[in-house]
Design an enzyme around this catalytic site. Structure first.
Site, short mmCIF file in Angstrom:
data_model
loop_
_atom_site.label_atom_id
_atom_site.label_comp_id
_atom_site.label_asym_id
_atom_site.label_seq_id
_atom_site.Cartn_x
_atom_site.Cartn_y
_atom_site.Cartn_z
N CYS A 121 0.87 -1.17 0.00
CA CYS A 121 0.00 0.00 0.00
C CYS A 121 0.91 1.22 0.00
O CYS A 121 2.11 1.10 0.20
CB CYS A 121 -0.85 0.03 1.25
SG CYS A 121 -1.86 -1.44 1.46
N HIS A 146 10.48 -32.90 -25.39
CA HIS A 146 10.16 -33.82 -24.29
C HIS A 146 8.73 -33.60 -23.79
O HIS A 146 8.42 -33.92 -22.65
CB HIS A 146 11.20 -33.68 -23.18
CG HIS A 146 12.57 -34.05 -23.64
ND1 HIS A 146 12.95 -35.36 -23.87
CD2 HIS A 146 13.63 -33.28 -24.01
CE1 HIS A 146 14.19 -35.38 -24.32
NE2 HIS A 146 14.63 -34.13 -24.43
N TRP A 164 -3.73 -1.92 -1.54
CA TRP A 164 -3.69 -3.15 -2.32
C TRP A 164 -4.12 -4.24 -1.34
O TRP A 164 -3.42 -4.56 -0.39
CB TRP A 164 -2.29 -3.42 -2.84
CG TRP A 164 -2.25 -4.60 -3.74
CD1 TRP A 164 -1.74 -5.82 -3.47
CD2 TRP A 164 -2.77 -4.66 -5.06
NE1 TRP A 164 -1.91 -6.64 -4.55
CE2 TRP A 164 -2.53 -5.96 -5.53
CE3 TRP A 164 -3.41 -3.73 -5.89
CZ2 TRP A 164 -2.92 -6.37 -6.80
CZ3 TRP A 164 -3.80 -4.15 -7.15
CH2 TRP A 164 -3.54 -5.45 -7.59
N ASN A 216 0.53 0.15 6.09
CA ASN A 216 1.03 -0.69 5.00
C ASN A 216 1.74 -1.87 5.63
O ASN A 216 2.57 -1.67 6.52
CB ASN A 216 2.00 0.12 4.13
CG ASN A 216 2.74 -0.74 3.13
OD1 ASN A 216 2.21 -1.73 2.65
ND2 ASN A 216 3.96 -0.36 2.83
N GLY A 217 1.40 -3.07 5.23
CA GLY A 217 2.04 -4.25 5.81
C GLY A 217 0.98 -5.25 6.22
O GLY A 217 -0.17 -5.17 5.78
N GLU A 267 2.35 -10.77 -18.17
CA GLU A 267 1.89 -9.87 -17.12
C GLU A 267 1.20 -8.62 -17.64
O GLU A 267 0.32 -8.11 -16.97
CB GLU A 267 3.02 -9.50 -16.15
CG GLU A 267 4.16 -8.68 -16.73
CD GLU A 267 5.21 -8.31 -15.67
OE1 GLU A 267 6.38 -8.16 -16.04
OE2 GLU A 267 4.86 -8.16 -14.50
N GLU A 317 12.32 -14.14 -19.44
CA GLU A 317 11.95 -12.76 -19.13
C GLU A 317 10.94 -12.24 -20.17
O GLU A 317 9.97 -11.57 -19.84
CB GLU A 317 13.22 -11.88 -19.07
CG GLU A 317 12.98 -10.40 -18.84
CD GLU A 317 12.26 -10.05 -17.56
OE1 GLU A 317 12.02 -10.92 -16.72
OE2 GLU A 317 11.89 -8.87 -17.40
N LYS A 341 7.12 -10.90 -19.36
CA LYS A 341 6.63 -9.57 -19.75
C LYS A 341 5.31 -9.68 -20.50
O LYS A 341 4.36 -8.95 -20.24
CB LYS A 341 7.62 -8.85 -20.67
CG LYS A 341 8.87 -8.25 -20.12
CD LYS A 341 8.70 -7.11 -19.17
CE LYS A 341 8.50 -7.59 -17.77
NZ LYS A 341 9.68 -7.69 -16.91
N LYS A 380 3.45 -3.21 -7.78
CA LYS A 380 4.87 -3.02 -8.07
C LYS A 380 5.77 -3.64 -7.01
O LYS A 380 6.79 -4.22 -7.33
CB LYS A 380 5.15 -1.52 -8.17
CG LYS A 380 6.58 -1.18 -8.52
CD LYS A 380 6.94 -1.63 -9.92
CE LYS A 380 8.39 -1.39 -10.27
NZ LYS A 380 8.77 -2.17 -11.45
N ARG A 399 2.08 1.29 -5.85
CA ARG A 399 2.19 0.38 -4.71
C ARG A 399 0.89 -0.36 -4.42
O ARG A 399 0.82 -1.22 -3.56
CB ARG A 399 2.60 1.16 -3.46
CG ARG A 399 3.94 1.84 -3.58
CD ARG A 399 4.29 2.49 -2.28
NE ARG A 399 4.36 1.51 -1.22
CZ ARG A 399 5.41 0.73 -0.96
NH1 ARG A 399 6.48 0.83 -1.70
NH2 ARG A 399 5.39 -0.14 0.02
C1 F6R Z 1 8.02 -8.36 -13.44
C2 F6R Z 1 8.35 -7.79 -12.14
C3 F6R Z 1 8.41 -8.70 -10.97
C4 F6R Z 1 9.56 -8.29 -10.03
C5 F6R Z 1 9.51 -9.13 -8.75
C6 F6R Z 1 10.64 -8.78 -7.81
O1 F6R Z 1 7.99 -7.38 -14.44
O2 F6R Z 1 8.56 -6.62 -12.00
O3 F6R Z 1 8.54 -10.02 -11.37
O4 F6R Z 1 10.76 -8.46 -10.71
O5 F6R Z 1 8.29 -8.92 -8.10
O6 F6R Z 1 10.58 -7.46 -7.38
P1 F6R Z 1 11.84 -6.74 -6.79
O7 F6R Z 1 12.86 -6.69 -7.85
O8 F6R Z 1 11.34 -5.39 -6.38
O9 F6R Z 1 12.31 -7.56 -5.62
#
Ligand code: F6R
Length: 608
Positions: free
Chosen positions: A2, A504, A75, A101-102, A488, A481, A485, A603, A27
């Site tokens: 949050c 396989h 959130w 937050n938490g 998501e 990766e 992307k 995020k 957040r």
């Molecule tokens: C994907 C993405 C997430 C973060 C993951 C780790 O685009 O952003 O997979 O990489 O949640 O987050 P951090 O790097 O903040 O520990």
């Protein structure tokens, strides 16, 4: 997950709170709310939905000017997004308001205790226990009250608390959730992150766990839980407020992708002094490298994918064995760590709950911790033995792009640095790699300049239901990766496969028209990769290949070849990933998805 903001001063608190929350929406953004004090009464306005829904609600009211307030963007963790579950939460008589937050892990027992004492709960949240506990312990002094409240809490928290009986001051505290204090002139602030208050001040206190902050408009004092005064250094924020805003781009993600040449340059070039890699204040040097016989790289999501590239490079160049772990697995799997183990923790936010817990687990086992982190002063940065910052600047879009490529940059530097310290490469070889590293930003620019080519592919394929990403060696790591992307932000189902593994099982899914990204940048593995491409082609797949300039062999077999500039194979991932980021971005925007805030994601994942 949050965002919190708080203000006290002489100006109207409301716009400060709303503008601050806007910068914190990354957040969490399923509900929002504010509390202010007017004529000795608390005004609470909150709603399910985005910040714009809160603004709409506020527009229909005439709250008047208040010079103190707290705000929250939520959130959901405990209790679904709803008006009642939105913060701020209050005690029953509505004299105390809190934002949090938490996660309060013992909230069920606290709730029972409070209910037995006659406290009635209005929401399903864990946070509400904080408001009722504050009511129970309130003795006219906000600091005393907050200290007593947190002595009962287990879990993580950043809390801001105001009371109508205190229109001239408020209190805040944090434990395992981020919170900073902004120092203005005649006004002071709290926030979960710096961009929320950067338009007002650049002077910041980075709070440690359980430091109690007392704010008035003319000053900020900090004490510990025994009320001993704490003196803190002021941290001056040097980056620009513009850096946290969109700067003319349609989306943060697009802006952040375009920033990659610059931030990768910042991350690399500033660490190369007289042609040699130099990490300031890094305890691993020529004398201490011999004390490391094993490395773990631990991270989540994109950071984990950067770690996989790191493993490949460190093992190839420095010949130190490396294991890469997903943080949520590492923390529960009895990893064999001792004082000769280096644990590299990678995290953009520096606050990811699983990654932080993995760090603590490794520390308990006497491992030496190196954090590769973007957010300065974050929990992971503070708890590690050594920190290397990625210097990507604030990353607002939920999907990581520039943080990931700066993490790769650090992996390139670190593996070369280790290799040279261990004498596994000659000074000349190291210099050659360093020269290549310095050329990466220009090559990134050249890839970015061909966005329209990728946009066209996006408009051709954005309706696909499944897309596969294949690669071998480093290309496989980038495939993972690229696939993440795409999933998501565009919600297209996708899988990344080590190309040799496809037959396989998964090749059964390839049929006429299935779209397959084939990453083929690694010379040593090219022939093998070519066979895999032919296998899927024979089953009807449409192939989008990515190869280094000069590769002519793919032209005949692939439906499209995207060429990256020629680069040393070991460093190719940083270029290969960019068209995949862009492809995900264009598929998502053409589909009309909310690219910067994809569904079900936040995020910074500060809960397990
Ligand atoms: C994907 C993405 C997430 C973060 C993951 C780790 O685009 O952003 O997979 O990489 O949640 O987050 P951090 O790097 O903040 O520990």
């Amino acid at each position: 997950m949050c965002g919190i903001v708080g203000y006290i001063g002489s100006n109207d608190a409301l716009p400060v709170l709303i503008n601050g929350l806007r910068k914190l929406e990354y957040r969490g953004y399923d509900s929002a709310g504010i509390a202010t004090i007017m004529n000795n009464e608390l005004n609470i306005v909150k709603t399910k939905g985005r910040l714009s829904d809160l603004e709409e609600k506020l527009n229909g009211m005439n709250l008047g000017k208040s010079t103190i307030g707290i705000g929250h963007t939520r959130w959901a963790t405990h209790g679904a997004p709803s008006d009642l579950n939105s913060h701020p939460h209050t005690n029953m008589s509505k004299t105390i308001a809190v934002v949090h937050n938490g996660i309060i892990e013992n909230y069920i027992e606290l709730k029972e205790e409070l209910q037995n004492k006659g406290y009635k709960f209005a929401s399903e949240t864990d946070t509400e226990v904080i408001a009722h506990l504050a009511d129970m312990y309130y003795n006219g002094d906000l600091i005393d009250t907050l200290i007593k409240v947190i002595s009962r809490l287990k879990g993580s928290y950043a809390i801001g608390m105001i009371s109508n009986e205190h229109p001239e001051d408020f209190v805040a505290v944090r434990k395992d959730s981020p919170l900073i204090v902004g120092l203005g002139t005649g006004e002071n602030f709290i926030a979960s992150d710096i961009p929320a208050i950067l338009e007002h001040t650049r002077k910041i206190y980075l709070l440690e766990d359980n430091e109690i902050v007392h704010l008035t408009k003319s000053g900020v004092t900090i004490c510990d839980i025994n009320k001993n005064k704490i003196t803190k250094e002021i941290f001056n924020v040097e980056w620009d407020v513009e850096a946290a805003e969109k700067g003319g781009y349609e989306h943060f993600m697009l802006k952040e992708m375009n920033e990659q040449p610059k931030v990768v340059h910042d991350t690399i070039a500033q660490r190369i002094i007289n042609g040699k890699i130099n990490f300031e204040n890094f305890s691993v040097n020529r004398d201490t490298i011999k004390d490391i016989n094993k490395i773990f790289i631990v991270a989540c999501g994109s950071a984990y994918h950067a770690g996989m590239v790191g493993k490949y490079l460190i093992e190839h160049l420095a010949e130190i064995p490396v294991e890469v772990d997903i943080a949520s697995e590492f923390r529960y799997r009895n990893p064999i760590v001792d004082e000769k183990t280096l644990i590299i923790i990678i995290s953009q936010s520096g606050e990811t709950a699983d990654t932080l817990a993995a760090l603590r687990e490794a520390k308990k086992r006497n491992g030496k911790i190196l954090a590769i982190v973007n957010v300065v002063g974050s929990s992971i940065a503070r708890e590690a033995d050594d920190v290397i910052y990625t210097w990507a600047g604030p990353e607002i879009a939920v999907a990581s792009t520039k943080a990931y490529t700066t993490q790769l940059s650090i992996m390139y530097l670190l593996s070369t640095y280790f290799a040279e310290l261990k004498g596994k490469i000659t000074t000349n070889e190291a210099k050659k790699l360093v020269d290549e590293l310095l050329d990466i930003p220009e090559k990134l620019k050249s890839v970015m300049s061909r966005a329209s080519e990728i946009k066209e592919l996006g408009s051709k394929y954005y309706k696909e239901r499944d897309i596969f990403f294949l690669g071998r060696g480093l290309d496989y790591m980038v495939a993972m990766e690229g696939s993440l992307k795409l999933k998501e932000i565009s919600y297209i189902h996708s899988e990344a496969y080590a190309a040799g593994e496809l037959k396989h099982g998964t090749i059964a899914l390839i049929e006429q028209g299935t779209v397959v990204f084939a990453l083929a940048t690694q010379e040593a593995l090219f022939e093998k990769m070519l066979s895999n491409i032919k296998e899927v082609k024979a089953r009807g797949a449409s192939i989008i290949a990515i190869a280094q300039e000069g590769n002519e062999q793919l032209k005949d077999i692939a439906d499209h070849v995207f060429y990256i500039p020629k680069i040393e194979d070991k460093l190719a991932s940083i270029l290969t990933v960019v068209p995949l980021q862009m492809f995900a971005y264009y598929c998502a925007t053409i589909k009309g998805c909310d690219v910067d805030k994809p569904r079900n994601l936040a995020k910074s994942v500060t809960v397990e």
